[in-house]
Enzyme design. Structure first.
Site, PDB file in Angstrom:
ATOM      1  N   LYS A  18       0.850  -1.186   0.000  1.00 18.61           N
ATOM      2  CA  LYS A  18       0.000   0.000   0.000  1.00 18.61           C
ATOM      3  C   LYS A  18       0.883   1.233   0.000  1.00 18.61           C
ATOM      4  O   LYS A  18       2.019   1.115   0.476  1.00 18.61           O
ATOM      5  CB  LYS A  18      -0.962   0.031   1.184  1.00 18.61           C
ATOM      6  CG  LYS A  18      -0.404  -0.264   2.577  1.00 18.61           C
ATOM      7  CD  LYS A  18       0.799   0.407   3.128  1.00 18.61           C
ATOM      8  CE  LYS A  18       0.769   1.871   3.409  1.00 18.61           C
ATOM      9  NZ  LYS A  18       2.070   2.341   4.001  1.00 18.61           N
TER      10      LYS A  18
ATOM     11  N   TYR B 226      -4.235   4.228   6.543  1.00 20.37           N
ATOM     12  CA  TYR B 226      -4.774   3.330   7.581  1.00 20.37           C
ATOM     13  C   TYR B 226      -6.028   3.928   8.212  1.00 20.37           C
ATOM     14  O   TYR B 226      -6.955   3.207   8.579  1.00 20.37           O
ATOM     15  CB  TYR B 226      -3.735   3.054   8.670  1.00 20.37           C
ATOM     16  CG  TYR B 226      -2.557   2.260   8.193  1.00 20.37           C
ATOM     17  CD1 TYR B 226      -2.694   0.910   7.889  1.00 20.37           C
ATOM     18  CD2 TYR B 226      -1.300   2.837   8.053  1.00 20.37           C
ATOM     19  CE1 TYR B 226      -1.610   0.167   7.433  1.00 20.37           C
ATOM     20  CE2 TYR B 226      -0.214   2.107   7.614  1.00 20.37           C
ATOM     21  CZ  TYR B 226      -0.377   0.772   7.301  1.00 20.37           C
ATOM     22  OH  TYR B 226       0.691   0.042   6.861  1.00 20.37           O
TER      23      TYR B 226
HETATM   24  P1  NAD Z   1      12.547   1.366   2.289  1.00 16.43           P
HETATM   25  O1  NAD Z   1      13.105   2.649   1.811  1.00 16.43           O
HETATM   26  O2  NAD Z   1      13.074   0.800   3.559  1.00 16.43           O
HETATM   27  O3  NAD Z   1      12.656   0.248   1.167  1.00 16.43           O
HETATM   28  C1  NAD Z   1      12.488   0.525  -0.193  1.00 16.43           C
HETATM   29  C2  NAD Z   1      13.379  -0.348  -1.021  1.00 16.43           C
HETATM   30  O4  NAD Z   1      13.227   0.051  -2.374  1.00 16.43           O
HETATM   31  C3  NAD Z   1      14.876  -0.176  -0.673  1.00 16.43           C
HETATM   32  O5  NAD Z   1      15.492  -1.443  -0.623  1.00 16.43           O
HETATM   33  C4  NAD Z   1      15.413   0.634  -1.850  1.00 16.43           C
HETATM   34  O6  NAD Z   1      16.774   0.342  -2.136  1.00 16.43           O
HETATM   35  C5  NAD Z   1      14.521   0.163  -2.977  1.00 16.43           C
HETATM   36  N1  NAD Z   1      14.450   1.078  -4.119  1.00 16.43           N
HETATM   37  C6  NAD Z   1      14.424   0.699  -5.411  1.00 16.43           C
HETATM   38  N2  NAD Z   1      14.381   1.749  -6.235  1.00 16.43           N
HETATM   39  C7  NAD Z   1      14.392   2.829  -5.457  1.00 16.43           C
HETATM   40  C8  NAD Z   1      14.369   4.223  -5.743  1.00 16.43           C
HETATM   41  N3  NAD Z   1      14.311   4.692  -7.006  1.00 16.43           N
HETATM   42  N4  NAD Z   1      14.393   5.074  -4.708  1.00 16.43           N
HETATM   43  C9  NAD Z   1      14.421   4.625  -3.431  1.00 16.43           C
HETATM   44  N5  NAD Z   1      14.439   3.302  -3.103  1.00 16.43           N
HETATM   45  C10 NAD Z   1      14.426   2.423  -4.113  1.00 16.43           C
HETATM   46  O7  NAD Z   1      10.965   1.578   2.395  1.00 16.43           O
HETATM   47  P2  NAD Z   1       9.890   0.670   3.129  1.00 16.43           P
HETATM   48  O8  NAD Z   1       9.528   1.298   4.419  1.00 16.43           O
HETATM   49  O9  NAD Z   1      10.325  -0.746   3.131  1.00 16.43           O
HETATM   50  O10 NAD Z   1       8.624   0.876   2.159  1.00 16.43           O
HETATM   51  C11 NAD Z   1       8.505   0.211   0.923  1.00 16.43           C
HETATM   52  C12 NAD Z   1       7.021   0.049   0.549  1.00 16.43           C
HETATM   53  O11 NAD Z   1       6.380  -0.711   1.553  1.00 16.43           O
HETATM   54  C13 NAD Z   1       6.228   1.357   0.461  1.00 16.43           C
HETATM   55  O12 NAD Z   1       5.265   1.274  -0.548  1.00 16.43           O
HETATM   56  C14 NAD Z   1       5.533   1.458   1.803  1.00 16.43           C
HETATM   57  O13 NAD Z   1       4.316   2.191   1.771  1.00 16.43           O
HETATM   58  C15 NAD Z   1       5.284  -0.004   2.102  1.00 16.43           C
HETATM   59  N6  NAD Z   1       5.234  -0.287   3.550  1.00 16.43           N
HETATM   60  C16 NAD Z   1       4.144  -0.897   4.039  1.00 16.43           C
HETATM   61  C17 NAD Z   1       4.053  -1.164   5.380  1.00 16.43           C
HETATM   62  C18 NAD Z   1       2.859  -1.886   5.922  1.00 16.43           C
HETATM   63  O14 NAD Z   1       2.736  -1.982   7.135  1.00 16.43           O
HETATM   64  N7  NAD Z   1       1.994  -2.422   5.080  1.00 16.43           N
HETATM   65  C19 NAD Z   1       5.086  -0.790   6.241  1.00 16.43           C
HETATM   66  C20 NAD Z   1       6.201  -0.165   5.708  1.00 16.43           C
HETATM   67  C21 NAD Z   1       6.261   0.086   4.347  1.00 16.43           C
END
Ligand code: NAD
Length: 351
Positions: free
Chosen positions: A113, A204
């Site tokens: 999401k 949420y």
């Molecule tokens: P994060 O920044 O920790 O992870 C993102 C990943 O994408 C990294 O490994 C990064 O290297 C990679 N990536 C690839 N191309 C990229 C670019 N152009 N710019 C930046 N990063 C790039 O983020 P996250 O917190 O893991 O979030 C990722 C997704 O998961 C989002 O859509 C977020 O909304 C979702 N999320 C959902 C929940 C949930 O509870 N459902 C919780 C956290 C995150």
């Protein structure tokens, strides 16, 4: 055999194989560790822009190098029979492109999401799934959470624990720290995040109001709460009110300027259901208050992650629509775009 608290898992070679795209904070802290505790799913492939990280994670979870992909050579995953489902855990603005690539590779898709940045993107993702004959699910973990499910039953089920629900108050907030936290860097950039606190955590509040009331809003009014910091080019706070066909109202908000808020209250003609926190990964507190009593409900071993992952695995195995399909993601994105229109114009927007 002792009495089992949960059924035995499928044999390893019968489990549904998941590839995880994006080895960021959520993938490595929540999703990949929980995949190992599911009944029906297993981690079989990794997709990352960082080969060294993929090797390290692969070693830890037994994913061999032949099942590790870069963003450039991803498309050869089509030939990887160990992969049934591709789970996209990338910045929001990349969800559409990667969902389309995953469907083009002939796999089912679980996407985080918010589903995408615009309703148009969401529709393109749904169409790509239909063309491929594969399933698309959005990672709405709270809709698999036993606490949230019990709250839905209390509000909407036969017991009508709080009479007619009339008002929802819900708030999600956290401090955004783009200079300190890597995962917050892209969240402060509109091109990658698509939206601000609303797209990240306000979703949420929105999704919770919809599933607790069990109906769709008909109109929305909204205000931005404060001007955003210079280095943040998305909105940091928004408050909005949704009206529902039953006459119920939801007052919702999201903020990147408060320490921690993840709460939902539903007030009805005979009482109140409180979830606080409502959408935490590990802790949820559920209370029901009526004139007669105030009760806290405890649900042992409530794991929303394994329940969500197992739903995707079964939907893939049976090739059936999952509980939270692309259409559910589209509804939220459509409403979030309407919330921005309402905040920009200062006018009520009809949905
Ligand atoms: P994060 O920044 O920790 O992870 C993102 C990943 O994408 C990294 O490994 C990064 O290297 C990679 N990536 C690839 N191309 C990229 C670019 N152009 N710019 C930046 N990063 C790039 O983020 P996250 O917190 O893991 O979030 C990722 C997704 O998961 C989002 O859509 C977020 O909304 C979702 N999320 C959902 C929940 C949930 O509870 N459902 C919780 C956290 C995150």
């Amino acid at each position: 055999m002792p009495e089992l608290q949960q059924p035995l898992p499928d044999a390893p070679d019968e489990k549904v194989g998941f590839a995880v795209v994006g080895l960021g904070a959520y993938a490595l802290n929540q999703i990949i560790p929980n995949l190992g505790s599911t009944q029906h799913a297993k981690l079989t492939a990794l997709v990352s822009g960082n080969a060294e990280k993929a090797r390290t994670v692969g070693r830890a979870y037994g994913v061999m190098e032949e099942h590790q992909y870069s963003y450039d050579d991803f498309d050869r995953i089509a030939e990887d029979d160990s992969v049934d489902v591709i789970y996209i855990i990338l910045p929001n603005a990349l969800h559409r492109e990667w969902t389309e690539r995953a469907f083009a590779a002939g796999k089912h898709v679980l996407c985080e999401k918010p589903m995408a940045v615009t309703a148009e993107d969401c529709r393109a993702m749904i169409d790509a799934g239909k063309r491929a004959g594969k399933q698309l699910m959005i990672g709405y973990r709270a809709q698999y959470d036993p606490y949230n499910l019990r709250a839905i039953e209390l509000v909407r089920g036969e017991e009508k624990a709080i009479g007619e629900p009339h008002l929802v108050f819900t708030e999600h907030g956290r401090m955004l720290k783009p200079k300190e936290e890597q995962r917050d860097e892209w969240r402060a950039v509109k091109e990658l995040a698509g939206g601000g606190s609303l797209y990240d955590i306000g979703i949420y509040s929105l999704n919770g109001a919809r599933y607790l009331l069990g109906e769709e809003p008909v109109s929305v009014t909204a205000n931005y709460r404060e001007p955003s910091e210079k280095e943040v080019d998305v909105e940091e706070g928004v408050a909005w009110t949704m009206k529902f066909p039953s006459g119920a109202t939801a007052n919702c908000s999201s903020s990147y300027r408060v320490e921690q808020a993840k709460r939902i209250f539903v007030q009805g003609t005979e009482g109140e259901v409180t979830l606080d926190p409502a959408t935490d990964y590990y802790v949820r507190n559920l209370y029901v208050k009526t004139k007669e009593k105030n009760t806290q409900l405890i649900i042992p071993q409530a794991n929303q992650f394994t329940a969500m992952l197992d739903e995707m695995a079964l939907a893939a195995r049976e090739n059936r629509t999952p509980k939270t399909p692309g259409e559910e993601g589209l509804r939220d994105v459509t409403i979030m775009q309407a919330i921005y229109r309402a905040a920009d114009s200062g006018k009520e927007v009809t949905l």
